[in-house]
Design a protein around this motif. Structure first.
Motif, PDB file in Angstrom:
ATOM      1  N   GLY A 151       0.817  -1.207   0.000  1.00 33.79           N
ATOM      2  CA  GLY A 151       0.000   0.000   0.000  1.00 33.79           C
ATOM      3  C   GLY A 151       0.850   1.257   0.000  1.00 33.79           C
ATOM      4  N   THR A 152       0.529   2.178   0.909  1.00 35.18           N
ATOM      5  CA  THR A 152       1.304   3.410   1.035  1.00 35.18           C
ATOM      6  C   THR A 152       2.540   3.220   1.897  1.00 35.18           C
ATOM      7  OG1 THR A 152      -0.099   4.086   2.916  1.00 35.18           O
ATOM      8  CG2 THR A 152      -0.742   4.855   0.725  1.00 35.18           C
ATOM      9  N   GLY A 153       2.704   2.015   2.449  1.00 35.80           N
ATOM     10  CA  GLY A 153       3.898   1.719   3.244  1.00 35.80           C
ATOM     11  C   GLY A 153       3.664   1.894   4.726  1.00 35.80           C
ATOM     12  N   ILE A 154       4.085   0.908   5.500  1.00 36.00           N
ATOM     13  CA  ILE A 154       4.002   0.968   6.962  1.00 36.00           C
ATOM     14  C   ILE A 154       5.403   1.212   7.503  1.00 36.00           C
ATOM     15  CG2 ILE A 154       3.443  -0.321   9.055  1.00 36.00           C
ATOM     16  CD1 ILE A 154       1.401  -1.896   7.386  1.00 36.00           C
ATOM     17  N   VAL A 155       5.553   2.240   8.321  1.00 40.53           N
ATOM     18  CA  VAL A 155       6.861   2.617   8.854  1.00 40.53           C
ATOM     19  C   VAL A 155       7.076   1.976  10.220  1.00 40.53           C
ATOM     20  CG1 VAL A 155       8.367   4.523   9.518  1.00 40.53           C
ATOM     21  CG2 VAL A 155       6.748   4.812   7.636  1.00 40.53           C
ATOM     22  N   THR A 156       8.207   1.323  10.384  1.00 34.96           N
ATOM     23  CA  THR A 156       8.594   0.781  11.691  1.00 34.96           C
ATOM     24  C   THR A 156       9.976   1.328  12.054  1.00 34.96           C
ATOM     25  OG1 THR A 156       9.582  -1.191  10.676  1.00 34.96           O
ATOM     26  CG2 THR A 156       7.284  -1.357  11.389  1.00 34.96           C
ATOM     27  N   TRP A 157      10.238   1.439  13.345  1.00 37.50           N
ATOM     28  CA  TRP A 157      11.513   1.985  13.828  1.00 37.50           C
ATOM     29  C   TRP A 157      12.254   0.948  14.658  1.00 37.50           C
ATOM     30  CZ3 TRP A 157      13.570   6.713  12.587  1.00 37.50           C
ATOM     31  CH2 TRP A 157      12.723   7.611  11.922  1.00 37.50           C
ATOM     32  N   THR A 158      13.574   0.907  14.471  1.00 32.84           N
ATOM     33  CA  THR A 158      14.440   0.022  15.239  1.00 32.84           C
ATOM     34  C   THR A 158      15.524   0.851  15.908  1.00 32.84           C
ATOM     35  OG1 THR A 158      14.090  -1.816  13.694  1.00 32.84           O
ATOM     36  CG2 THR A 158      16.011  -1.964  15.153  1.00 32.84           C
ATOM     37  N   ASP A 159      15.622   0.781  17.234  1.00 29.51           N
ATOM     38  CA  ASP A 159      16.683   1.498  17.952  1.00 29.51           C
ATOM     39  C   ASP A 159      18.028   0.846  17.667  1.00 29.51           C
ATOM     40  OD1 ASP A 159      14.813   3.183  19.081  1.00 29.51           O
ATOM     41  OD2 ASP A 159      14.608   1.998  20.905  1.00 29.51           O
ATOM     42  N   CYS A 160      19.055   1.656  17.507  1.00 29.07           N
ATOM     43  CA  CYS A 160      20.397   1.139  17.265  1.00 29.07           C
ATOM     44  C   CYS A 160      21.066   0.856  18.609  1.00 29.07           C
ATOM     45  CB  CYS A 160      21.216   2.141  16.450  1.00 29.07           C
ATOM     46  SG  CYS A 160      20.567   2.397  14.782  1.00 29.07           S
ATOM     47  N   MET A 161      21.193  -0.428  18.920  1.00 33.01           N
ATOM     48  CA  MET A 161      21.754  -0.844  20.204  1.00 33.01           C
ATOM     49  C   MET A 161      23.133  -1.454  19.992  1.00 33.01           C
ATOM     50  SD  MET A 161      19.223   0.079  22.062  1.00 33.01           S
ATOM     51  CE  MET A 161      19.671  -0.583  23.662  1.00 33.01           C
ATOM     52  N   TRP A 162      24.090  -0.968  20.763  1.00 35.69           N
ATOM     53  CA  TRP A 162      25.454  -1.492  20.726  1.00 35.69           C
ATOM     54  C   TRP A 162      25.743  -2.147  22.078  1.00 35.69           C
ATOM     55  CZ3 TRP A 162      30.043  -0.768  23.427  1.00 35.69           C
ATOM     56  CH2 TRP A 162      31.214  -1.246  22.822  1.00 35.69           C
ATOM     57  N   ASN A 163      25.789  -3.461  22.094  1.00 35.73           N
ATOM     58  CA  ASN A 163      25.996  -4.219  23.340  1.00 35.73           C
ATOM     59  C   ASN A 163      25.031  -3.780  24.442  1.00 35.73           C
ATOM     60  OD1 ASN A 163      28.053  -5.354  21.895  1.00 35.73           O
ATOM     61  ND2 ASN A 163      29.715  -4.561  23.156  1.00 35.73           N
ATOM     62  N   GLY A 164      23.772  -3.563  24.032  1.00 37.51           N
ATOM     63  CA  GLY A 164      22.729  -3.204  24.989  1.00 37.51           C
ATOM     64  C   GLY A 164      22.620  -1.717  25.272  1.00 37.51           C
ATOM     65  N   ILE A 165      23.468  -0.902  24.656  1.00 44.44           N
ATOM     66  CA  ILE A 165      23.449   0.540  24.876  1.00 44.44           C
ATOM     67  C   ILE A 165      23.007   1.233  23.595  1.00 44.44           C
ATOM     68  CG2 ILE A 165      24.826   2.563  25.521  1.00 44.44           C
ATOM     69  CD1 ILE A 165      26.822   0.581  26.804  1.00 44.44           C
ATOM     70  N   ARG A 166      22.069   2.171  23.702  1.00 45.73           N
ATOM     71  CA  ARG A 166      21.622   2.894  22.507  1.00 45.73           C
ATOM     72  C   ARG A 166      22.710   3.879  22.078  1.00 45.73           C
ATOM     73  NH1 ARG A 166      15.629   5.507  21.537  1.00 45.73           N
ATOM     74  NH2 ARG A 166      16.013   6.341  19.443  1.00 45.73           N
ATOM     75  N   ARG A 167      23.147   3.726  20.815  1.00 47.96           N
ATOM     76  CA  ARG A 167      24.215   4.565  20.291  1.00 47.96           C
ATOM     77  C   ARG A 167      23.905   4.955  18.850  1.00 47.96           C
ATOM     78  NH1 ARG A 167      30.144   2.300  21.768  1.00 47.96           N
ATOM     79  NH2 ARG A 167      30.649   4.227  20.643  1.00 47.96           N
ATOM     80  N   PRO A 168      24.599   5.956  18.314  1.00 46.73           N
ATOM     81  CA  PRO A 168      24.392   6.315  16.907  1.00 46.73           C
ATOM     82  C   PRO A 168      24.623   5.116  15.992  1.00 46.73           C
ATOM     83  CG  PRO A 168      25.616   8.046  18.008  1.00 46.73           C
ATOM     84  CD  PRO A 168      25.517   6.903  18.984  1.00 46.73           C
ATOM     85  N   CYS A 169      23.895   5.092  14.870  1.00 50.17           N
ATOM     86  CA  CYS A 169      23.856   3.909  14.014  1.00 50.17           C
ATOM     87  C   CYS A 169      25.018   3.805  13.039  1.00 50.17           C
ATOM     88  CB  CYS A 169      22.567   3.898  13.198  1.00 50.17           C
ATOM     89  SG  CYS A 169      21.042   4.069  14.149  1.00 50.17           S
ATOM     90  N   TYR A 170      25.474   4.937  12.493  1.00 47.45           N
ATOM     91  CA  TYR A 170      26.244   4.868  11.257  1.00 47.45           C
ATOM     92  C   TYR A 170      27.723   5.233  11.395  1.00 47.45           C
ATOM     93  CZ  TYR A 170      21.537   4.551   9.439  1.00 47.45           C
ATOM     94  OH  TYR A 170      20.243   4.151   9.208  1.00 47.45           O
ATOM     95  N   LEU A 171      28.541   4.457  10.684  1.00 48.71           N
ATOM     96  CA  LEU A 171      29.987   4.670  10.608  1.00 48.71           C
ATOM     97  C   LEU A 171      30.418   5.106   9.213  1.00 48.71           C
ATOM     98  CD1 LEU A 171      31.124   1.408  12.464  1.00 48.71           C
ATOM     99  CD2 LEU A 171      30.725   3.669  13.463  1.00 48.71           C
ATOM    100  N   PHE A 172      29.616   4.765   8.212  1.00 51.47           N
ATOM    101  CA  PHE A 172      29.920   5.082   6.822  1.00 51.47           C
ATOM    102  C   PHE A 172      28.671   5.645   6.157  1.00 51.47           C
ATOM    103  CE2 PHE A 172      32.054   1.148   8.152  1.00 51.47           C
ATOM    104  CZ  PHE A 172      33.368   1.591   8.173  1.00 51.47           C
ATOM    105  N   GLY A 173      28.862   6.296   5.026  1.00 53.76           N
ATOM    106  CA  GLY A 173      27.723   6.841   4.291  1.00 53.76           C
ATOM    107  C   GLY A 173      27.890   6.652   2.799  1.00 53.76           C
TER     108      GLY A 173
END
Length: 394
Positions: free
Chosen positions: A350-372
């Protein structure tokens, strides 16, 4: 299911309590209804206990064939084939071996490119001073690269043609992994394209990946036409439709996961033979978007993060992500990308269903990206000018 409590009623002689009750002659029981219901029940039980081996038998009872029956029959436990049992035993043994991280452990940077890497000068700044902590491998599918950094000289591997969306893309990834695995010091394996750039300092990236307890393989469930809709019936029974997953091809994985990827022939062969355009009706299966997400979801779902450390911008909602041009490159852009700590996924239904996933590093929420990616080659000078500032962001 709600529990149902049975209540036992005391016997009541209604014939005595109701005045003027009349005696009625016994009526005939609908024997034919009972017989029909019994036959249907026997057929259903038999179909479940003795699964069909011929489609013709199904069409005797339904114009929809076997699908009409299996849609509402309870699922049965399938017995694995010898090949499946062997594959799972080998994978289990590999995954049970402990990770060994030493001071000499390296990260393998594997570049998938048609030719010259336009950002070698930027990568040179990134690698400088960290010799012995990384290794470089280049799969150039069209032209021989011209190098501007000493770290990339003579790092090409034997390469072959790569066609977007075809199994040749997976073959190139496997070629890179094979060569990188030859060095026993390589403990982490990162797949990058010619349009990828580093967003963090080498030290930050090294610690983030080397000491993570999972591999960064993108994986999510898309029930729409560009997700499960690409599953091929020919992949059955080894790859059930309910296990079919989707994700970006750019990964970072541990040595154990790199080894099991190379050890796999069973599941890889299903994608090699049946994942492509036009294999079944109008389905357009794209191997590099489905093979690794499905493989890891089936065989080690808790061993992956379900997101990738390489950022792409899909906001334009096209077949390919947005490409950054020189006028887009600012310190603010890099800061915004490196501050993202949750990943959004949009399904294709359809129009798309948006879901979110927290970026967890060894159980700690941290920024997701190292490269672009994707960055146009003309952004090189601006990125070099900003490199010292944006890689100092913590």
């Amino acid at each position: 299911m709600k529990a149902i409590r049975g209540w036992r009623l005391g016997k009541i002689n209604y014939m005595q309590s109701l005045p003027g009750a009349r005696h009625r002659a016994p009526t005939k029981k609908p024997v034919w209804i009972i017989a029909v219901l019994s036959l249907i029940a026997m057929f259903v039980i038999g179909a479940f206990m003795f699964p069909h081996h011929s489609k013709a038998a199904c069409y005797m009872f339904s114009s929809r064939g076997c699908k009409g029956l299996t849609d509402w029959l309870p699922p049965s436990l399938r017995e694995f084939s010898d090949d499946e049992i062997a594959a799972r035993v080998v994978i289990r043994e590999i995954l049970s071996s402990p990770r060994v991280i030493r001071k000499s452990s390296k990260i393998a940077f594997m570049f998938l490119t048609p030719g010259t890497l336009p950002f070698e000068k930027l990568w040179d700044l990134f690698f400088e001073g960290h010799e012995g902590k990384f290794s470089v491998y280049i799969h150039a599918s069209k032209d021989t690269p011209v190098h501007t950094s000493r770290y990339f000289v003579n790092r090409e591997i034997r390469s072959d043609e790569v066609v977007w969306g075809r199994i040749s893309m997976i073959d190139a990834e496997r070629r890179l992994l094979t060569n990188a695995l030859r060095d026993s010091e390589n403990q982490q394996f990162v797949l990058l394209s010619d349009s990828c750039v580093p967003l963090r300092s080498f030290e930050y990236m090294y610690n983030y990946m080397m000491y993570s307890n999972v591999s960064y393989v993108d994986c999510f469930d898309d029930p729409g036409p560009h997700g499960k809709g690409r599953h091929m019936d020919h992949m059955l029974p080894e790859i059930p439709k309910e296990d079919f997953r989707k994700g970006a091809q750019w990964f970072s994985m541990t040595r154990q996961h790199a080894v099991i990827t190379m050890a796999d022939s069973l599941y890889y062969s299903k994608f090699r033979d049946y994942c492509g355009p036009g294999v079944e009706s109008n389905k357009n299966c794209i191997a590099d978007e489905h093979y690794l997400p499905t493989f890891f979801y089936m065989l080690d779902p808790t061993g992956i993060a379900n997101w990738t450390v390489t950022y792409v911008d899909w906001s334009e909602k096209k077949w390919h992500p947005r490409k950054y041009m020189p006028e887009d490159i600012t310190h603010e852009l890099i800061k915004n990308i490196t501050s993202i700590d949750a990943v959004a996924r949009v399904t294709s239904e359809g129009t798309g269903i948006v879901t979110w996933t927290d970026c967890m590093w060894n159980g700690i929420r941290r920024p997701c990206y190292l490269f672009g990616r994707k960055f146009h080659a003309d952004t090189l000078d601006k990125l070099i000018d900003l490199f010292a500032n944006y890689t100092s962001i913590v």
